[in-house]
Every structure is written in C-alpha cells, then in structure tokens.
Motif scaffolding. Sequence first.
Motif, mmCIF file in Angstrom:
data_model
loop_
_atom_site.group_PDB
_atom_site.id
_atom_site.type_symbol
_atom_site.label_atom_id
_atom_site.label_comp_id
_atom_site.label_asym_id
_atom_site.label_seq_id
_atom_site.Cartn_x
_atom_site.Cartn_y
_atom_site.Cartn_z
ATOM 1 N N ARG A 44 11.513 -1.604 -14.282
ATOM 2 C CA ARG A 44 10.963 -0.964 -15.466
ATOM 3 C C ARG A 44 11.375 -1.766 -16.698
ATOM 4 N NH1 ARG A 44 11.097 5.489 -15.766
ATOM 5 N NH2 ARG A 44 10.092 5.015 -13.761
ATOM 6 N N GLU A 45 10.434 -1.987 -17.591
ATOM 7 C CA GLU A 45 10.720 -2.764 -18.784
ATOM 8 C C GLU A 45 10.282 -2.017 -20.038
ATOM 9 O OE1 GLU A 45 8.543 -6.341 -19.482
ATOM 10 O OE2 GLU A 45 6.676 -5.551 -18.650
ATOM 11 N N GLY A 46 10.991 -2.272 -21.109
ATOM 12 C CA GLY A 46 10.649 -1.657 -22.382
ATOM 13 C C GLY A 46 9.441 -2.320 -22.993
ATOM 14 N N VAL A 47 8.518 -1.516 -23.481
ATOM 15 C CA VAL A 47 7.298 -2.015 -24.119
ATOM 16 C C VAL A 47 7.426 -1.894 -25.636
ATOM 17 C CG1 VAL A 47 4.826 -1.683 -24.362
ATOM 18 C CG2 VAL A 47 5.911 -1.395 -22.114
ATOM 19 N N ALA A 48 7.666 -0.686 -26.106
ATOM 20 C CA ALA A 48 7.811 -0.450 -27.542
ATOM 21 C C ALA A 48 8.505 0.878 -27.746
ATOM 22 C CB ALA A 48 6.443 -0.442 -28.227
ATOM 23 N N VAL A 49 9.425 0.907 -28.688
ATOM 24 C CA VAL A 49 10.146 2.135 -28.993
ATOM 25 C C VAL A 49 10.241 2.299 -30.493
ATOM 26 C CG1 VAL A 49 11.467 2.134 -26.841
ATOM 27 C CG2 VAL A 49 12.382 0.972 -28.859
ATOM 28 N N ILE A 50 10.383 3.549 -30.916
ATOM 29 C CA ILE A 50 10.486 3.854 -32.335
ATOM 30 C C ILE A 50 11.475 4.987 -32.521
ATOM 31 C CG2 ILE A 50 8.501 5.448 -32.210
ATOM 32 C CD1 ILE A 50 7.762 4.502 -35.062
ATOM 33 N N TYR A 58 9.796 -4.110 -30.059
ATOM 34 C CA TYR A 58 8.711 -4.452 -29.137
ATOM 35 C C TYR A 58 9.222 -5.418 -28.085
ATOM 36 C CZ TYR A 58 5.280 -2.572 -32.453
ATOM 37 O OH TYR A 58 4.560 -1.756 -33.283
ATOM 38 N N GLY A 59 8.694 -5.279 -26.871
ATOM 39 C CA GLY A 59 8.962 -6.270 -25.860
ATOM 40 C C GLY A 59 8.297 -7.588 -26.229
ATOM 41 N N ASN A 60 8.889 -8.681 -25.801
ATOM 42 C CA ASN A 60 8.360 -10.000 -26.174
ATOM 43 C C ASN A 60 6.919 -10.202 -25.695
ATOM 44 O OD1 ASN A 60 10.750 -10.777 -27.415
ATOM 45 N ND2 ASN A 60 11.586 -11.671 -25.551
ATOM 46 N N GLY A 64 2.768 -8.329 -31.219
ATOM 47 C CA GLY A 64 1.556 -8.891 -31.812
ATOM 48 C C GLY A 64 0.269 -8.338 -31.230
ATOM 49 N N ARG A 65 0.375 -7.665 -30.079
ATOM 50 C CA ARG A 65 -0.820 -7.075 -29.454
ATOM 51 C C ARG A 65 -0.745 -5.554 -29.431
ATOM 52 N NH1 ARG A 65 -1.661 -7.865 -24.179
ATOM 53 N NH2 ARG A 65 0.553 -8.181 -23.663
ATOM 54 N N PHE A 66 0.445 -5.018 -29.290
ATOM 55 C CA PHE A 66 0.643 -3.572 -29.213
ATOM 56 C C PHE A 66 1.279 -3.078 -30.506
ATOM 57 C CE2 PHE A 66 1.168 -3.149 -24.273
ATOM 58 C CZ PHE A 66 -0.018 -3.857 -24.102
ATOM 59 N N GLN A 80 -0.936 1.791 -29.464
ATOM 60 C CA GLN A 80 -2.239 1.118 -29.541
ATOM 61 C C GLN A 80 -2.091 -0.230 -28.859
ATOM 62 O OE1 GLN A 80 -5.250 2.208 -30.811
ATOM 63 N NE2 GLN A 80 -6.045 0.322 -29.893
ATOM 64 N N MET A 81 -2.861 -0.436 -27.823
ATOM 65 C CA MET A 81 -2.767 -1.665 -27.035
ATOM 66 C C MET A 81 -4.058 -2.450 -27.188
ATOM 67 S SD MET A 81 -0.907 -0.183 -23.592
ATOM 68 C CE MET A 81 -2.331 0.794 -23.107
ATOM 69 N N ASN A 82 -3.969 -3.604 -27.794
ATOM 70 C CA ASN A 82 -5.122 -4.481 -28.004
ATOM 71 C C ASN A 82 -4.959 -5.764 -27.217
ATOM 72 O OD1 ASN A 82 -6.158 -2.603 -29.885
ATOM 73 N ND2 ASN A 82 -5.063 -3.588 -31.572
ATOM 74 N N SER A 83 -6.043 -6.467 -27.052
ATOM 75 C CA SER A 83 -6.024 -7.757 -26.345
ATOM 76 C C SER A 83 -5.313 -7.632 -25.001
ATOM 77 C CB SER A 83 -5.345 -8.821 -27.206
ATOM 78 O OG SER A 83 -6.002 -8.958 -28.449
ATOM 79 N N LEU A 84 -5.677 -6.624 -24.261
ATOM 80 C CA LEU A 84 -4.994 -6.360 -22.997
ATOM 81 C C LEU A 84 -5.234 -7.475 -21.990
ATOM 82 C CD1 LEU A 84 -5.649 -2.551 -22.847
ATOM 83 C CD2 LEU A 84 -3.394 -3.612 -22.618
ATOM 84 N N LYS A 85 -4.204 -7.715 -21.197
ATOM 85 C CA LYS A 85 -4.238 -8.766 -20.190
ATOM 86 C C LYS A 85 -4.012 -8.142 -18.811
ATOM 87 C CE LYS A 85 -1.976 -11.936 -23.447
ATOM 88 N NZ LYS A 85 -0.789 -12.817 -23.659
ATOM 89 N N PRO A 86 -4.441 -8.807 -17.752
ATOM 90 C CA PRO A 86 -4.184 -8.269 -16.406
ATOM 91 C C PRO A 86 -2.701 -8.016 -16.153
ATOM 92 C CG PRO A 86 -5.845 -9.982 -16.291
ATOM 93 C CD PRO A 86 -5.345 -9.984 -17.703
ATOM 94 N N GLU A 87 -1.840 -8.817 -16.746
ATOM 95 C CA GLU A 87 -0.401 -8.632 -16.536
ATOM 96 C C GLU A 87 0.146 -7.397 -17.252
ATOM 97 O OE1 GLU A 87 -1.974 -11.423 -17.551
ATOM 98 O OE2 GLU A 87 -0.752 -12.539 -19.011
ATOM 99 N N ASP A 88 -0.676 -6.739 -18.045
ATOM 100 C CA ASP A 88 -0.266 -5.479 -18.648
ATOM 101 C C ASP A 88 -0.468 -4.306 -17.690
ATOM 102 O OD1 ASP A 88 -1.713 -6.642 -21.701
ATOM 103 O OD2 ASP A 88 0.431 -6.524 -21.232
ATOM 104 N N THR A 89 -1.092 -4.563 -16.561
ATOM 105 C CA THR A 89 -1.327 -3.515 -15.579
ATOM 106 C C THR A 89 -0.010 -2.958 -15.070
ATOM 107 O OG1 THR A 89 -3.445 -4.439 -14.862
ATOM 108 C CG2 THR A 89 -2.290 -3.014 -13.306
ATOM 109 N N ALA A 90 0.160 -1.651 -15.201
ATOM 110 C CA ALA A 90 1.404 -0.997 -14.801
ATOM 111 C C ALA A 90 1.266 0.496 -15.008
ATOM 112 C CB ALA A 90 2.587 -1.518 -15.619
#
Length: 122
Positions: A44-50, A58-60, A64-66, A80-90
């Motif tokens: 499990r990895e951190g994506v974004a927290v506030i 933000y995770g590295n 710039g995209r989320f 908000q997730m923009n410019s999504l990539k296949p590696e964002d699948t989770a």
Amino acid sequence: VQQVESGGGSVQAGGSLRLSCTASGYTNIPFAMGWFRQAPGKEREGVAVISRGGSISYGNSVRGRFTISQDNAKTTVYLQMNSLKPEDTAMYYCAAERGSLWYGLLPRGYDHWGQGTQVTVS
C-alpha cells in the motif's frame, strides 16, 4: 466511525476521475485524511493526504496530476485524478487519522480505513 468512498471506475489512459470520501461518526474532526492505493502484489502506498489545517503531501508518482482537497467542514476529502495512466490502476482507500501528529503518506499513521474503491485505467 467510518469513511464512505465513491467515485472509482474504469477510464482510458489520459482520462480523469474524481474520488470522494466522507468521514462520519467522529467526535472530533480527523487530524488528517487522505488516499492510499494498493495494486495486486504491491504494498500500500500513499497517494495524497491533507490535514485539517491544510497541509498536503503527494506521492511522487502522482504529483502534478492529482489534486486533493477538502470541504469547509473538513470531513469530506476529494481526489481529482487527471492524466491517468495504466500504472494508476489499484484499489484506492480513504483513511483518517484521529491523532495529532503529521504522518504524511505513512499508512501506519492512520487509524480508520474505508472499504476501498477500484480505479482501473486501460
């Protein structure tokens, strides 16, 4: 005490999705809330927290995209997730911390977790 997540789904690469998470049942507003993700076979990895004070991490891989934000009541967070990539699948999980320390993207710092919402990018 629970977090209710919504907004996952399937999207093509380059597309966008918005996740929402509402915390309920807390006596006090959580110190921080955020999003973590876990792909099959990966940790499990951190994506974004506030934090409720507005500090953000933000995770590295998503910087710039989320974009993470919260409502005025500090009980709902959005991703908000923009410019999504296949590696964002989770599976994306919303988490909340009731303490008073800033753990940032460290999953161990968060007390309560939602059930998760699947994001698939093809």
